[in-house]
Design a protein around this motif. Structure first.
Motif, PDB file in Angstrom:
ATOM      1  N   LEU A  39      43.032   3.757   1.298  1.00 39.02           N
ATOM      2  CA  LEU A  39      43.654   2.784   2.177  1.00 39.02           C
ATOM      3  C   LEU A  39      43.930   1.466   1.472  1.00 39.02           C
ATOM      4  CD1 LEU A  39      44.699   2.329   4.975  1.00 39.02           C
ATOM      5  CD2 LEU A  39      42.421   1.613   5.696  1.00 39.02           C
ATOM      6  N   ARG A  43      47.460  -0.667   1.503  1.00 35.25           N
ATOM      7  CA  ARG A  43      47.562  -2.045   1.984  1.00 35.25           C
ATOM      8  C   ARG A  43      48.106  -2.965   0.903  1.00 35.25           C
ATOM      9  NH1 ARG A  43      41.687  -2.363   5.012  1.00 35.25           N
ATOM     10  NH2 ARG A  43      42.290  -1.302   6.936  1.00 35.25           N
ATOM     11  N   ALA A  81      44.105   2.926  16.599  1.00 37.71           N
ATOM     12  CA  ALA A  81      44.903   1.775  16.164  1.00 37.71           C
ATOM     13  C   ALA A  81      44.885   0.669  17.200  1.00 37.71           C
ATOM     14  CB  ALA A  81      46.344   2.207  15.907  1.00 37.71           C
ATOM     15  N   ARG A 208      51.640  10.796  10.198  1.00 38.81           N
ATOM     16  CA  ARG A 208      51.201   9.411  10.363  1.00 38.81           C
ATOM     17  C   ARG A 208      52.364   8.492  10.726  1.00 38.81           C
ATOM     18  NH1 ARG A 208      45.897   8.437   8.813  1.00 38.81           N
ATOM     19  NH2 ARG A 208      46.321   6.210   9.056  1.00 38.81           N
ATOM     20  N   ASP A 214      47.537   3.261  12.218  1.00 33.94           N
ATOM     21  CA  ASP A 214      47.223   2.019  11.511  1.00 33.94           C
ATOM     22  C   ASP A 214      47.260   0.838  12.465  1.00 33.94           C
ATOM     23  OD1 ASP A 214      47.145   3.264   8.880  1.00 33.94           O
ATOM     24  OD2 ASP A 214      49.309   3.492   9.106  1.00 33.94           O
ATOM     25  N   THR A 219      50.589  -2.333   7.095  1.00 35.66           N
ATOM     26  CA  THR A 219      50.165  -1.030   6.613  1.00 35.66           C
ATOM     27  C   THR A 219      51.027   0.082   7.200  1.00 35.66           C
ATOM     28  OG1 THR A 219      47.898  -1.856   6.459  1.00 35.66           O
ATOM     29  CG2 THR A 219      48.197   0.524   6.359  1.00 35.66           C
ATOM     30  N   PHE A 220      51.320  -0.007   8.498  1.00 39.11           N
ATOM     31  CA  PHE A 220      52.140   1.031   9.116  1.00 39.11           C
ATOM     32  C   PHE A 220      53.577   0.983   8.597  1.00 39.11           C
ATOM     33  CE2 PHE A 220      54.801   2.608  12.682  1.00 39.11           C
ATOM     34  CZ  PHE A 220      54.376   3.920  12.648  1.00 39.11           C
ATOM     35  N   THR A 223      53.668   2.740   5.455  1.00 33.81           N
ATOM     36  CA  THR A 223      53.639   4.181   5.715  1.00 33.81           C
ATOM     37  C   THR A 223      55.033   4.715   6.005  1.00 33.81           C
ATOM     38  OG1 THR A 223      51.376   4.064   6.576  1.00 33.81           O
ATOM     39  CG2 THR A 223      52.702   5.962   7.236  1.00 33.81           C
TER      40      THR A 223
END
Length: 235
Positions: A39, A43, A81, A208, A214, A219-220, A223
């Protein structure tokens, strides 16, 4: 650890979903858990905008196409989340992280601008209860003007039409049935609008992306960007 192995582990976790702890990255040498080891690079990639820079460079390599498609898709927010929902401050609350409450529960909305080949050129996150027309202008303004913009009747707004025409873009937007003035539009061009729907379906093949796990919006977004790079630009 080798950067290629870390990136492969990140893509594996994004594709298959689940917790980061089940990722096949091994971090016994560092004494860290697999969840932390996987992770933290994700990030770091998102915060440093390295993923965004790669995406912008590849998406802008061929210039602006003559026809663009815009739409949005709702993404269900998983309960894990929801930690950010408890914070109500202006900068760290749920709205700041792109999480909104709708009739179906907590949702995030992914807005996208793509070309005729279904390749995403601009991506944006908002809470799920934000109307599409409210973010259409900043989304479209991220690129130079194009000749045609194709979208659904949810974007039927006089202000948006006037703004597009002032930019030299022909709006291909079917009017709502309740409109007093029924605008004409290119029906042949509108038949190709499903290209943006197929783009969202392909992105949501990554588990995801189909479900947001997230808490942090950065972060999302990293992704989603990695999924777009793998699906369209690096394949």
């Amino acid at each position: 650890m080798d950067d290629r192995r870390v990136l492969s582990g990140i893509v594996h976790a994004i594709k298959n979903g689940g917790r980061w702890a089940v990722c096949y990255l091994s971090s016994a040498a560092r004494g860290l858990r697999a969840e932390e080891d996987a992770l933290q690079p994700l990030r770091a990639l998102g915060r440093a905008l390295r993923v965004g820079d790669v995406f912008a460079a590849l998406a802008g390599e061929e210039g602006v196409p003559d026809r663009l498609f815009v739409d949005s898709s709702c993404i269900k927010v998983h309960r894990c989340a929801g930690g950010g929902v408890q914070r109500r401050s202006r900068w760290t609350g749920a709205l700041a992280q792109g999480i909104g409450t709708t009739k179906g529960g907590r949702n995030t909305k992914l807005h996208a601008l793509c070309d005729e080949r279904g390749r995403p050129l601009v991506l944006m996150l908002t809470p799920g209860n934000v109307h599409d027309a409210k973010v259409a202008m900043p989304l479209i303004d991220a690129l130079p003007p194009t000749q045609e913009l194709v979208t659904e009747k949810g974007y039927d707004s006089k202000a948006l039409r006037d703004w597009l025409e002032a930019r030299g873009t022909q709006p291909v937007i079917p009017p709502r049935k309740g409109r007093l003035i029924q605008y004409n539009y290119d029906r042949t061009a509108y038949k190709h609008r499903n290209v943006v729907e197929r783009m969202f379906c392909r992105l949501k093949d990554f588990r995801r992306v189909a479900t947001r796990y997230d808490r942090n919006a950065t972060t999302f977004m990293a992704t989603v960007t990695i999924a777009a790079l793998v699906s369209y630009w690096l394949s």
